[in-house]
Design a protein around this motif. Structure first.
Motif, PDB file in Angstrom:
ATOM      1  N   ARG A  86      64.079 -15.635 -95.929  1.00 17.03           N
ATOM      2  CA  ARG A  86      65.247 -16.491 -95.681  1.00 17.03           C
ATOM      3  C   ARG A  86      66.306 -15.784 -94.852  1.00 17.03           C
ATOM      4  NH1 ARG A  86      66.041 -18.851-101.789  1.00 17.03           N
ATOM      5  NH2 ARG A  86      64.368 -20.391-101.728  1.00 17.03           N
ATOM      6  N   ARG A  87      66.007 -14.605 -94.419  1.00 15.87           N
ATOM      7  CA  ARG A  87      66.913 -13.800 -93.576  1.00 15.87           C
ATOM      8  C   ARG A  87      68.261 -13.566 -94.229  1.00 15.87           C
ATOM      9  NH1 ARG A  87      65.237 -13.435 -88.300  1.00 15.87           N
ATOM     10  NH2 ARG A  87      63.312 -14.552 -87.844  1.00 15.87           N
ATOM     11  N   GLU A  88      68.251 -13.302 -95.544  1.00 13.87           N
ATOM     12  CA  GLU A  88      69.505 -13.022 -96.239  1.00 13.87           C
ATOM     13  C   GLU A  88      69.820 -11.529 -96.267  1.00 13.87           C
ATOM     14  OE1 GLU A  88      68.757 -16.812 -99.235  1.00 13.87           O
ATOM     15  OE2 GLU A  88      68.797 -14.785-100.074  1.00 13.87           O
ATOM     16  N   ARG A 136      77.910 -11.330-101.004  1.00 12.15           N
ATOM     17  CA  ARG A 136      77.298 -10.060-100.609  1.00 12.15           C
ATOM     18  C   ARG A 136      77.023  -9.170-101.811  1.00 12.15           C
ATOM     19  NH1 ARG A 136      78.443  -7.464 -94.918  1.00 12.15           N
ATOM     20  NH2 ARG A 136      77.502  -9.493 -94.503  1.00 12.15           N
ATOM     21  N   TRP A 181      72.697  -7.583 -98.982  1.00 11.31           N
ATOM     22  CA  TRP A 181      72.067  -8.868 -99.258  1.00 11.31           C
ATOM     23  C   TRP A 181      73.152  -9.939 -99.339  1.00 11.31           C
ATOM     24  CZ3 TRP A 181      69.217 -10.148-104.512  1.00 11.31           C
ATOM     25  CH2 TRP A 181      68.697 -11.459-104.437  1.00 11.31           C
ATOM     26  N   ASP A 182      73.108 -10.889 -98.426  1.00  7.40           N
ATOM     27  CA  ASP A 182      74.037 -12.022 -98.478  1.00  7.40           C
ATOM     28  C   ASP A 182      73.388 -13.135 -99.275  1.00  7.40           C
ATOM     29  OD1 ASP A 182      76.326 -11.159 -97.287  1.00  7.40           O
ATOM     30  OD2 ASP A 182      75.820 -11.874 -95.279  1.00  7.40           O
ATOM     31  N   HIS A 183      73.661 -13.150-100.573  1.00  9.55           N
ATOM     32  CA  HIS A 183      73.096 -14.152-101.460  1.00  9.55           C
ATOM     33  C   HIS A 183      73.823 -15.473-101.244  1.00  9.55           C
ATOM     34  CE1 HIS A 183      72.084 -16.193-105.215  1.00  9.55           C
ATOM     35  NE2 HIS A 183      71.125 -15.307-105.394  1.00  9.55           N
ATOM     36  N   PRO A 184      73.076 -16.582-101.110  1.00  9.28           N
ATOM     37  CA  PRO A 184      73.721 -17.866-100.782  1.00  9.28           C
ATOM     38  C   PRO A 184      74.786 -18.296-101.799  1.00  9.28           C
ATOM     39  CG  PRO A 184      71.389 -18.155-101.356  1.00  9.28           C
ATOM     40  CD  PRO A 184      71.619 -16.697-101.164  1.00  9.28           C
ATOM     41  N   GLU A 185      74.617 -17.968-103.097  1.00  9.07           N
ATOM     42  CA  GLU A 185      75.628 -18.370-104.074  1.00  9.07           C
ATOM     43  C   GLU A 185      76.565 -17.232-104.471  1.00  9.07           C
ATOM     44  OE1 GLU A 185      72.496 -19.717-106.431  1.00  9.07           O
ATOM     45  OE2 GLU A 185      72.192 -21.055-104.724  1.00  9.07           O
ATOM     46  N   ALA A 217      64.362 -13.469-100.233  1.00  8.27           N
ATOM     47  CA  ALA A 217      65.505 -13.084 -99.391  1.00  8.27           C
ATOM     48  C   ALA A 217      65.095 -12.657 -97.985  1.00  8.27           C
ATOM     49  CB  ALA A 217      66.290 -11.966-100.070  1.00  8.27           C
ATOM     50  N   SER A 237      65.117 -14.624-106.567  1.00  9.38           N
ATOM     51  CA  SER A 237      65.606 -14.939-105.215  1.00  9.38           C
ATOM     52  C   SER A 237      65.387 -13.781-104.237  1.00  9.38           C
ATOM     53  CB  SER A 237      67.074 -15.375-105.236  1.00  9.38           C
ATOM     54  OG  SER A 237      67.826 -14.609-106.133  1.00  9.38           O
TER      55      SER A 237
END
Ligand code: C2E
Ligand code: MG
Ligand code: MG
Ligand code: MG
Length: 283
Positions: A37-39, A70, A63-67, A34, A30
């Protein structure tokens, strides 16, 4: 654990090892996405002079991981490094940090961490020149933080790179000073503008004699070599007072300000006392 639990322990250990490996694999996959995806985002932590005046901010990657939520850089930067992603991420960090800095009063600096991969890739001077060009930032406002591991090989190339950055007007600081392979020879051979004392030496500085002696020695050495000194990880008023009393130039830590969003940093920056704009070497 008791002997009878041996088998269970092994099984648990294997399972958690497997989980760790799987997590790392999934993070690795992922992380490749990232950036697009602008995470990835930056937080900014204020750097304050001992007078209390703000000098600038250090940009810190998150990193703001979707699941998962942070994720701290200590977890994903090593993955990015080993996956060859750090040059691209590092370029984005530099550009984004400089873009943000352009929204602050122009007396304020921005400090950006460089990873060994960026430094050894050899293109860092081009990247910096491009970012100066694309953002319009004054090079004198940029400070690059490198750690001792970047300089393990004291090659002519490294020296060249640092000198080129110096000529561009960029400041270079040595981060986490004193923690790893502290060789003093590069202090003689590289043109650093400042040293950052690692928080390891700051955490019990108000009560522990050894940390005090080390911090005092680093401050004296840095000043003797015409460098500024920053203390990182300043968490209490007592630590701050001790460091100011010992002549430390710049303070950074939760006591003075936590890493904050770009928006909060902009507000924090706008409240900064406007200093006389002199050409001086500030961290
Ligand atoms: P660093 O460059 O030494 O940054 C200082 C770290 O100390 C940051 O951790 C910051 O949040 C934390 N810190 C600040 N004040 C205090 C305090 O009072 N107490 C404590 N306990 N900690 C404090 P963070 O943000 O987790 O970053 C960890 C490391 O990850 C950084 O250490 C740096 O080496 C690396 N890093 C962060 N952003 C980047 C980046 O954009 N590029 C590269 N290559 N490395 C980065
Ligand atoms: Mg740093
Ligand atoms: Mg540090
Ligand atoms: Mg560190």
């Amino acid at each position: 654990a008791a002997k009878g639990e041996g088998r269970g322990c092994v099984r648990t250990f294997n399972r958690s090892m497997m989980l760790l490996i799987e997590q790392r694999e999934s993070l690795r996959r992922s992380l490749r996405l990232a950036l697009e995806r602008r995470e990835l985002l930056l937080e900014y932590q204020p750097l304050l002079r001992s007078s209390g005046q703000i000098v600038g901010f250090e940009a810190l990657l998150r990193w703001d991981h979707p699941e998962i939520g942070r994720i701290t850089p200590n977890v994903f930067i090593p993955i990015a490094e080993s996956d060859g992603l750090m040059e691209e991420i590092g370029r984005w960090v530099l550009e984004e940090a400089c873009r943000q800095a352009m929204t602050w009063p122009d007396s304020l600096n921005v400090a950006v961490n460089l990873s060994p991969a960026q430094f050894l890739g050899g293109s860092i001077t081009d990247v910096v020149a491009q970012v100066i060009d694309s953002t319009g930032i004054n090079a004198g406002r940029i400070e690059l933080e490198i750690t001792e591991s970047v300089l393990l090989e004291e090659t002519v190339d490294n020296l060249d790179t640092l000198n080129t950055l110096n000529v561009l007007g960029i400041r270079i600081s040595l981060d986490d000073f004193g923690t790893r392979y502290s060789s003093l020879s590069y202090l003689k051979n590289f043109p650093f503008d400042s040293l950052k004392i690692d928080k390891y030496f700051i955490q019990d500085i108000e009560k522990e004699h050894k940390s005090q002696t080390i911090a005092r020695a680093i401050i004296a050495m840095a000043h003797g070599l015409d460098m500024m000194v920053t203390a990182e990880g300043v968490e209490t008023a007592m630590q701050a007072r001790w460091l100011i009393n010992e002549g430390c130039d710049i303070l950074q830590g939760y006591h003075l300000g936590r890493p904050m969003s770009a928006e909060k940093a902009r507000i924090f920056a706008s409240k900064a006392r406007a200093p006389r704009r002199r050409r001086e070497r500030i961290n």
